[in-house]
Design a protein around this motif. Sequence first.
Motif, short mmCIF file in Angstrom:
data_model
loop_
_atom_site.label_atom_id
_atom_site.label_comp_id
_atom_site.label_asym_id
_atom_site.label_seq_id
_atom_site.Cartn_x
_atom_site.Cartn_y
_atom_site.Cartn_z
N VAL A 1 3.59 1.99 -11.57
CA VAL A 1 4.92 2.00 -10.86
C VAL A 1 4.95 2.19 -9.42
O VAL A 1 5.63 1.29 -8.66
CB VAL A 1 6.10 2.58 -11.58
N VAL A 2 4.56 3.25 -9.10
CA VAL A 2 4.23 3.69 -7.49
C VAL A 2 3.36 2.49 -7.12
O VAL A 2 3.71 2.12 -5.72
CB VAL A 2 3.87 4.99 -7.39
N ASP A 3 2.30 2.12 -7.29
CA ASP A 3 1.36 1.09 -6.74
C ASP A 3 2.35 -0.29 -6.60
O ASP A 3 2.15 -0.78 -5.62
CB ASP A 3 0.35 0.67 -7.85
N GLU A 4 3.16 -0.53 -7.53
CA GLU A 4 3.88 -1.91 -7.50
C GLU A 4 4.89 -1.82 -6.27
O GLU A 4 5.03 -2.75 -5.62
CB GLU A 4 4.44 -2.23 -8.59
N MET A 5 5.53 -0.43 -6.05
CA MET A 5 6.66 -0.21 -5.23
C MET A 5 5.80 -0.42 -3.86
O MET A 5 6.12 -0.96 -2.82
CB MET A 5 7.31 0.89 -5.38
N ILE A 6 4.83 0.26 -3.68
CA ILE A 6 4.03 0.45 -2.29
C ILE A 6 3.47 -1.08 -1.89
O ILE A 6 3.60 -1.57 -0.84
CB ILE A 6 2.59 1.20 -2.35
N GLN B 1 -2.50 -0.10 7.44
CA GLN B 1 -2.37 -1.30 6.57
C GLN B 1 -3.72 -1.76 6.31
O GLN B 1 -4.64 -1.62 6.91
CB GLN B 1 -1.90 -2.55 7.61
N GLU B 2 -3.77 -2.24 5.00
CA GLU B 2 -5.17 -2.27 4.47
C GLU B 2 -5.72 -3.68 5.11
O GLU B 2 -4.99 -4.57 5.33
CB GLU B 2 -5.37 -2.35 2.75
N ILE B 3 -6.98 -3.71 5.35
CA ILE B 3 -7.65 -5.11 5.88
C ILE B 3 -7.90 -5.74 4.77
O ILE B 3 -8.45 -5.28 3.52
CB ILE B 3 -8.73 -4.73 6.83
N SER B 4 -7.61 -7.08 4.75
CA SER B 4 -7.90 -8.07 3.47
C SER B 4 -9.54 -8.26 3.45
O SER B 4 -10.23 -8.29 4.63
CB SER B 4 -7.13 -9.44 3.37
N PRO B 5 -9.85 -8.52 2.18
CA PRO B 5 -11.39 -8.52 2.10
C PRO B 5 -11.82 -10.08 2.85
O PRO B 5 -13.01 -10.03 3.40
CB PRO B 5 -11.52 -8.94 0.49
N GLY B 6 -11.10 -11.03 2.96
CA GLY B 6 -11.51 -12.13 3.53
C GLY B 6 -11.22 -12.12 5.05
O GLY B 6 -11.08 -13.35 5.59
N ALA B 7 -10.64 -11.05 5.71
CA ALA B 7 -10.31 -11.10 6.96
C ALA B 7 -11.15 -11.65 7.89
O ALA B 7 -12.35 -11.45 7.93
CB ALA B 7 -9.96 -9.64 7.53
N ALA C 1 4.22 -5.89 1.32
CA ALA C 1 4.50 -7.28 1.55
C ALA C 1 5.80 -7.64 2.34
O ALA C 1 6.03 -8.31 3.36
CB ALA C 1 4.65 -7.82 0.32
N ALA C 2 6.79 -6.73 1.96
CA ALA C 2 8.11 -7.15 2.81
C ALA C 2 8.00 -6.48 4.25
O ALA C 2 8.34 -7.20 5.18
CB ALA C 2 9.07 -6.46 2.16
N ASP C 3 7.37 -5.51 4.61
CA ASP C 3 6.97 -5.03 5.88
C ASP C 3 6.07 -6.41 6.60
O ASP C 3 6.33 -6.45 7.87
CB ASP C 3 6.09 -3.96 5.88
#
Length: 148
Positions: free
Chosen positions: A130-135, A5-11, A140-142
């Motif tokens: 398209v792949v980026d949007e799917m990921i 999972q990517e860490i958000s910039p403002g974590a 987000a759903a996960d």
Amino acid sequence: MGTVQEISPGATLAEKVEWLIRNLWPADAGPPRNNVETAGAIARATGEDISSTTVWKLRTGRQENPQLKTLTALATFFGVPIGYFGFPGETRSIDEDLTLQALRRDVEQGVIRPEVLRALVDLSAEARWVVDEMILSAAAADRHRRSG
């Protein structure tokens, strides 16, 4: 430990510590089941006595300003620069490097197949979008599913 999972910039510090535990836990340390095991593994590897209470406080955001020796022990254990924990100006590039490091580990462990990454590089810009949007949608759903 699963997909990265990517860490958000403002974590927050708590989010960063949790990200390290979930994504960069050393393979030779054995997976932690609780804060006692987490603290013990860090103490054994670094020689710095960290209590399970400290680990709990860091993971839950109840300790926002830990001692430098605690941050140094965490950085040493997880193999990250001390700047990962929030020294101004460094964090974004460090976060990107750590995400790539975690992805590389997942490829090496077979969690992500190397041919999938190679295929992604070969896609046209439109197909990659398209792949980026799917990921991003799947991530987000996960996150939503895991948060309750």
